[in-house]
Design an enzyme around this catalytic site. Sequence first.
Site, mmCIF file in Angstrom:
data_model
loop_
_atom_site.group_PDB
_atom_site.id
_atom_site.type_symbol
_atom_site.label_atom_id
_atom_site.label_comp_id
_atom_site.label_asym_id
_atom_site.label_seq_id
_atom_site.Cartn_x
_atom_site.Cartn_y
_atom_site.Cartn_z
ATOM 1 N N GLU A 102 0.833 -1.220 0.000
ATOM 2 C CA GLU A 102 0.000 0.000 0.000
ATOM 3 C C GLU A 102 0.862 1.262 0.000
ATOM 4 O O GLU A 102 2.072 1.211 0.254
ATOM 5 C CB GLU A 102 -0.943 0.001 1.206
ATOM 6 C CG GLU A 102 -0.220 0.035 2.542
ATOM 7 C CD GLU A 102 -1.045 0.663 3.670
ATOM 8 O OE1 GLU A 102 -1.539 1.796 3.478
ATOM 9 O OE2 GLU A 102 -1.170 0.027 4.725
ATOM 10 N N LYS A 130 -5.345 10.672 0.928
ATOM 11 C CA LYS A 130 -5.459 9.323 1.499
ATOM 12 C C LYS A 130 -6.686 8.674 0.862
ATOM 13 O O LYS A 130 -7.796 9.192 0.988
ATOM 14 C CB LYS A 130 -5.616 9.454 3.016
ATOM 15 C CG LYS A 130 -5.848 8.143 3.744
ATOM 16 C CD LYS A 130 -5.934 8.373 5.242
ATOM 17 C CE LYS A 130 -6.557 7.177 5.931
ATOM 18 N NZ LYS A 130 -6.845 7.454 7.346
ATOM 19 N N VAL A 134 -5.369 0.371 3.052
ATOM 20 C CA VAL A 134 -5.581 -1.074 2.909
ATOM 21 C C VAL A 134 -6.804 -1.318 2.021
ATOM 22 O O VAL A 134 -6.753 -2.135 1.092
ATOM 23 C CB VAL A 134 -5.734 -1.749 4.294
ATOM 24 C CG1 VAL A 134 -6.229 -3.186 4.144
ATOM 25 C CG2 VAL A 134 -4.407 -1.709 5.043
ATOM 26 N N ASP A 194 -16.858 5.540 14.037
ATOM 27 C CA ASP A 194 -15.651 5.483 13.208
ATOM 28 C C ASP A 194 -15.167 4.041 13.068
ATOM 29 O O ASP A 194 -14.544 3.485 13.966
ATOM 30 C CB ASP A 194 -14.554 6.374 13.806
ATOM 31 C CG ASP A 194 -13.374 6.558 12.853
ATOM 32 O OD1 ASP A 194 -13.287 5.799 11.861
ATOM 33 O OD2 ASP A 194 -12.556 7.454 13.095
ATOM 34 N N SER A 220 -13.134 1.701 10.200
ATOM 35 C CA SER A 220 -12.356 1.814 8.969
ATOM 36 C C SER A 220 -13.005 1.074 7.810
ATOM 37 O O SER A 220 -13.539 -0.035 7.979
ATOM 38 C CB SER A 220 -10.960 1.242 9.193
ATOM 39 O OG SER A 220 -10.245 1.262 7.976
ATOM 40 N N ALA A 221 -12.915 1.681 6.627
ATOM 41 C CA ALA A 221 -13.388 1.017 5.401
ATOM 42 C C ALA A 221 -12.587 -0.258 5.117
ATOM 43 O O ALA A 221 -13.033 -1.106 4.340
ATOM 44 C CB ALA A 221 -13.283 1.974 4.216
ATOM 45 N N ASP A 222 -11.433 -0.402 5.770
ATOM 46 C CA ASP A 222 -10.635 -1.627 5.574
ATOM 47 C C ASP A 222 -11.448 -2.874 5.926
ATOM 48 O O ASP A 222 -11.318 -3.915 5.278
ATOM 49 C CB ASP A 222 -9.377 -1.626 6.457
ATOM 50 C CG ASP A 222 -8.389 -0.539 6.092
ATOM 51 O OD1 ASP A 222 -8.599 0.149 5.076
ATOM 52 O OD2 ASP A 222 -7.401 -0.381 6.849
ATOM 53 N N LYS A 255 -3.210 -1.868 15.443
ATOM 54 C CA LYS A 255 -2.670 -1.079 16.546
ATOM 55 C C LYS A 255 -3.701 -0.934 17.648
ATOM 56 O O LYS A 255 -4.902 -0.836 17.378
ATOM 57 C CB LYS A 255 -2.319 0.316 16.047
ATOM 58 C CG LYS A 255 -1.059 0.334 15.245
ATOM 59 C CD LYS A 255 -0.421 1.706 15.261
ATOM 60 C CE LYS A 255 0.943 1.629 14.621
ATOM 61 N NZ LYS A 255 0.991 2.234 13.298
HETATM 62 N N1 PSU Z 1 -2.442 1.426 10.726
HETATM 63 C C1 PSU Z 1 -1.106 1.468 10.814
HETATM 64 N N2 PSU Z 1 -0.393 2.113 9.862
HETATM 65 C C2 PSU Z 1 -0.997 2.706 8.779
HETATM 66 C C3 PSU Z 1 -2.430 2.636 8.684
HETATM 67 C C4 PSU Z 1 -3.107 1.993 9.671
HETATM 68 O O1 PSU Z 1 -0.560 0.929 11.767
HETATM 69 O O2 PSU Z 1 -0.311 3.300 7.938
HETATM 70 C C5 PSU Z 1 -3.110 3.235 7.480
HETATM 71 C C6 PSU Z 1 -3.444 2.127 6.470
HETATM 72 O O3 PSU Z 1 -3.335 2.650 5.163
HETATM 73 C C7 PSU Z 1 -4.903 1.822 6.778
HETATM 74 C C8 PSU Z 1 -5.406 3.196 7.112
HETATM 75 O O4 PSU Z 1 -5.619 1.251 5.709
HETATM 76 O O5 PSU Z 1 -4.363 3.790 7.869
HETATM 77 C C9 PSU Z 1 -6.690 3.162 7.902
HETATM 78 O O6 PSU Z 1 -7.184 4.467 8.034
HETATM 79 P P1 PSU Z 1 -8.660 4.708 8.622
HETATM 80 O O7 PSU Z 1 -8.560 4.357 10.071
HETATM 81 O O8 PSU Z 1 -8.896 6.176 8.392
HETATM 82 O O9 PSU Z 1 -9.580 3.831 7.867
HETATM 83 MN MN MN Z 2 -12.210 6.263 9.989
#
Ligand code: PSU
Ligand code: MN
Length: 326
Positions: free
Chosen positions: A25, A87, A107, A139, A141-143, A160
């Site tokens: 990524e 992003k 991701v 909140d 994540s879309a992941d 994390k």
């Molecule tokens: N967690 C990490 N390092 C990262 C990310 C998450 O430890 O770099 C990044 C990844 O690209 C992940 C994104 O897909 O943050 C998730 O962001 P959000 O929580 O806004 O969905």
């Molecule tokens: Mn988010």
Amino acid sequence: MNLYLDISEEVHDALRMNMPIVALESTIITHGMPWPQNIETALEVEDAVREEGAVPATIAIIEGRLKVGLSHDELRCLADGSLHPTKASRRDIPMLVARHGNGATTVSGTMLIAERAGIHLFATGGIGGVHRGAERTWDVSADLEELSHSNVAVVCAGAKAILDLPKTMEYLETKGVPVIGFGTSELPAFYTHESGIKLSQHLDSPQEVALLLYTKWALELSGGVVIANPIPVQYAMDKSVIDAAIEKAIEESEVKGFKGAELTPYLLARVAEITGGDSLEANVALVKNNARVAARIAKEYERIRFEAEQGGAPLSPHQLHEEESV
Ligand code: PSU
Ligand code: MN
């Protein structure tokens, strides 16, 4: 979709010859690590994949093109911020393509593009998940949603502890996403091995993981798999140190009002600052380790796919075991 894809020559050749490929990524480069560690890590991670005999395919959006496999120049321009990349998760992709924008894929964005390119293994640091306080903020994540759609396995060091890990696991279970401990039966918490969350599924070898992936998709059970690979012990952090840094970063993010797509990058940067760079060193080490494991799994996956195409079902774990002991 293929109209919008730009696959590099190296990745194109690898796809044509059924060679193992590992997607990588780009948000981790642009929003997950500071310059110049970000470019150094991006290049070292690609090297780690190559050393294992697979081809790296770093994914990003440049001038509206969905790039699979980046040149060193492209990587550098992403890392030094000169492209001002957004992003990019699933929701951001149509706008970036329509308006010829630049995006660093998360991701979710990376999985989606990797799948369309025909790549099934992906290595990163940690996945996004359900944030702490999600019952108030919603909140998530879309992941997680992408993991239920795209047929791509993500090798990561768990998630994390900036996230609510039990809720993240519940979400993945609801969505039918297997979370496999690689050589562990506890969900690793990125910087440390301990999350206190027992996994119901764990496997010890790349062959076993590859067979699981092959079987899942042969069953037409669409969606991804999380392969949770703990940080190498020598790089693992002290749990109390990292937990305190995370608590502090989360409190500050609430006071400062960070939310939405900005929240994760803010927390990652603050945790690195508070730990005086120790967390960054751990982060770099675990990403490289994940890249190597993903490459090994990709090799086994291609072998199983080849054998299955030659006729017959893939080898059972029992047969695999016999083969190894020969
Ligand atoms: N967690 C990490 N390092 C990262 C990310 C998450 O430890 O770099 C990044 C990844 O690209 C992940 C994104 O897909 O943050 C998730 O962001 P959000 O929580 O806004 O969905
Ligand atoms: Mn988010």
